[in-house]
Scaffold this motif. Structure first.
Motif, PDB file in Angstrom:
ATOM      1  N   LEU A  45       0.829  -1.200   0.000  1.00  0.00           N
ATOM      2  CA  LEU A  45       0.000   0.000   0.000  1.00  0.00           C
ATOM      3  C   LEU A  45       0.865   1.253   0.000  1.00  0.00           C
ATOM      4  O   LEU A  45       0.510   2.254  -0.616  1.00  0.00           O
ATOM      5  CB  LEU A  45      -0.941   0.004   1.208  1.00  0.00           C
ATOM      6  CG  LEU A  45      -2.139  -0.943   1.127  1.00  0.00           C
ATOM      7  CD1 LEU A  45      -2.910  -0.927   2.438  1.00  0.00           C
ATOM      8  CD2 LEU A  45      -3.037  -0.579  -0.032  1.00  0.00           C
ATOM      9  N   GLY A  46       1.987   1.211   0.689  1.00  0.00           N
ATOM     10  CA  GLY A  46       2.904   2.348   0.710  1.00  0.00           C
ATOM     11  C   GLY A  46       3.483   2.623  -0.657  1.00  0.00           C
ATOM     12  O   GLY A  46       3.621   3.774  -1.077  1.00  0.00           O
ATOM     13  N   VAL A  47       3.816   1.567  -1.395  1.00  0.00           N
ATOM     14  CA  VAL A  47       4.363   1.730  -2.748  1.00  0.00           C
ATOM     15  C   VAL A  47       3.293   2.281  -3.681  1.00  0.00           C
ATOM     16  O   VAL A  47       3.549   3.154  -4.512  1.00  0.00           O
ATOM     17  CB  VAL A  47       4.915   0.380  -3.272  1.00  0.00           C
ATOM     18  CG1 VAL A  47       5.233   0.462  -4.762  1.00  0.00           C
ATOM     19  CG2 VAL A  47       6.135  -0.024  -2.482  1.00  0.00           C
ATOM     20  N   LEU A  48       2.078   1.818  -3.543  1.00  0.00           N
ATOM     21  CA  LEU A  48       0.994   2.290  -4.416  1.00  0.00           C
ATOM     22  C   LEU A  48       0.596   3.728  -4.104  1.00  0.00           C
ATOM     23  O   LEU A  48       0.150   4.456  -4.989  1.00  0.00           O
ATOM     24  CB  LEU A  48      -0.233   1.382  -4.266  1.00  0.00           C
ATOM     25  CG  LEU A  48      -0.092  -0.017  -4.846  1.00  0.00           C
ATOM     26  CD1 LEU A  48      -1.340  -0.838  -4.526  1.00  0.00           C
ATOM     27  CD2 LEU A  48       0.148   0.017  -6.343  1.00  0.00           C
ATOM     28  N   ALA A  49       0.750   4.162  -2.885  1.00  0.00           N
ATOM     29  CA  ALA A  49       0.334   5.491  -2.473  1.00  0.00           C
ATOM     30  C   ALA A  49       1.349   6.561  -2.878  1.00  0.00           C
ATOM     31  O   ALA A  49       1.010   7.745  -2.890  1.00  0.00           O
ATOM     32  CB  ALA A  49       0.110   5.532  -0.966  1.00  0.00           C
ATOM     33  N   GLN A  50       2.577   6.178  -3.190  1.00  0.00           N
ATOM     34  CA  GLN A  50       3.591   7.165  -3.575  1.00  0.00           C
ATOM     35  C   GLN A  50       3.259   7.735  -4.953  1.00  0.00           C
ATOM     36  O   GLN A  50       2.903   6.996  -5.859  1.00  0.00           O
ATOM     37  CB  GLN A  50       4.977   6.521  -3.623  1.00  0.00           C
ATOM     38  CG  GLN A  50       5.509   6.126  -2.271  1.00  0.00           C
ATOM     39  CD  GLN A  50       6.877   5.450  -2.391  1.00  0.00           C
ATOM     40  OE1 GLN A  50       7.370   5.224  -3.479  1.00  0.00           O
ATOM     41  NE2 GLN A  50       7.455   5.156  -1.242  1.00  0.00           N
ATOM     42  N   PRO A  51       3.387   9.050  -5.111  1.00  0.00           N
ATOM     43  CA  PRO A  51       3.135   9.634  -6.440  1.00  0.00           C
ATOM     44  C   PRO A  51       4.254   9.220  -7.404  1.00  0.00           C
ATOM     45  O   PRO A  51       5.412   9.117  -7.025  1.00  0.00           O
ATOM     46  CB  PRO A  51       3.158  11.132  -6.179  1.00  0.00           C
ATOM     47  CG  PRO A  51       3.878  11.306  -4.903  1.00  0.00           C
ATOM     48  CD  PRO A  51       3.696  10.044  -4.120  1.00  0.00           C
ATOM     49  N   SER A  52       3.882   8.989  -8.626  1.00  0.00           N
ATOM     50  CA  SER A  52       4.875   8.599  -9.620  1.00  0.00           C
ATOM     51  C   SER A  52       5.672   9.826 -10.051  1.00  0.00           C
ATOM     52  O   SER A  52       5.141  10.891 -10.283  1.00  0.00           O
ATOM     53  CB  SER A  52       4.200   7.947 -10.824  1.00  0.00           C
ATOM     54  OG  SER A  52       3.334   8.857 -11.445  1.00  0.00           O
ATOM     55  N   ALA A  53       6.968   9.684 -10.165  1.00  0.00           N
ATOM     56  CA  ALA A  53       7.847  10.797 -10.505  1.00  0.00           C
ATOM     57  C   ALA A  53       8.047  10.895 -12.015  1.00  0.00           C
ATOM     58  O   ALA A  53       8.607  11.881 -12.492  1.00  0.00           O
ATOM     59  CB  ALA A  53       9.195  10.612  -9.822  1.00  0.00           C
TER      60      ALA A  53
END
Length: 86
Positions: A72-80
C-alpha cells in the motif's frame, strides 16, 4: 439414640507419632519425581500440539500484514515519471 464415648477403647492409631524412615523418604521422593515427570511430559506435549501452531499462525499473519502495508505504501507514492520539472 445417644452417642457416648467408649472409655474402655484403646486410643486411636493416629494418636501415635508417625515414624518416617529413610526408605519411606526415598519411596516418596521417587513417586514425586515420577509424577513431576508425567506432568512435565503432559505440559510439554500440550504446548507443542496447541500453542506452537498458534504462534506460527500469528507470525504468518503478522508478516502478511507487513507485506500489505508495504504494498500500500508503494501504491500510495506519487509517480515521478510524469511530473519532472524543467
Amino acid at each position: 439414640m445417644e452417642i457416648t464415648p467408649n472409655h474402655d477403647a484403646v486410643e486411636a492409631k493416629s494418636a501415635r507419632p508417625v515414624s518416617f524412615g529413610a526408605e519411606d523418604a526415598t519411596r516418596a521422593l521417587g513417586r514425586l519425581v515420577a509424577h513431576t515427570g508425567k506432568a512435565a511430559w503432559t505440559f510439554g506435549t500440550t504446548f507443542l500440539v496447541l500453542v506452537v501452531p498458534l504462534i506460527v499462525q500469528l507470525h504468518r499473519e503478522e508478516q502478511l500484514i507487513e507485506l500489505e502495508k508495504e504494498q500500500l505504501g508503494v501504491l500510495a507514492q506519487p509517480s515521478a515519471g510524469g511530473l519532472q520539472a524543467e
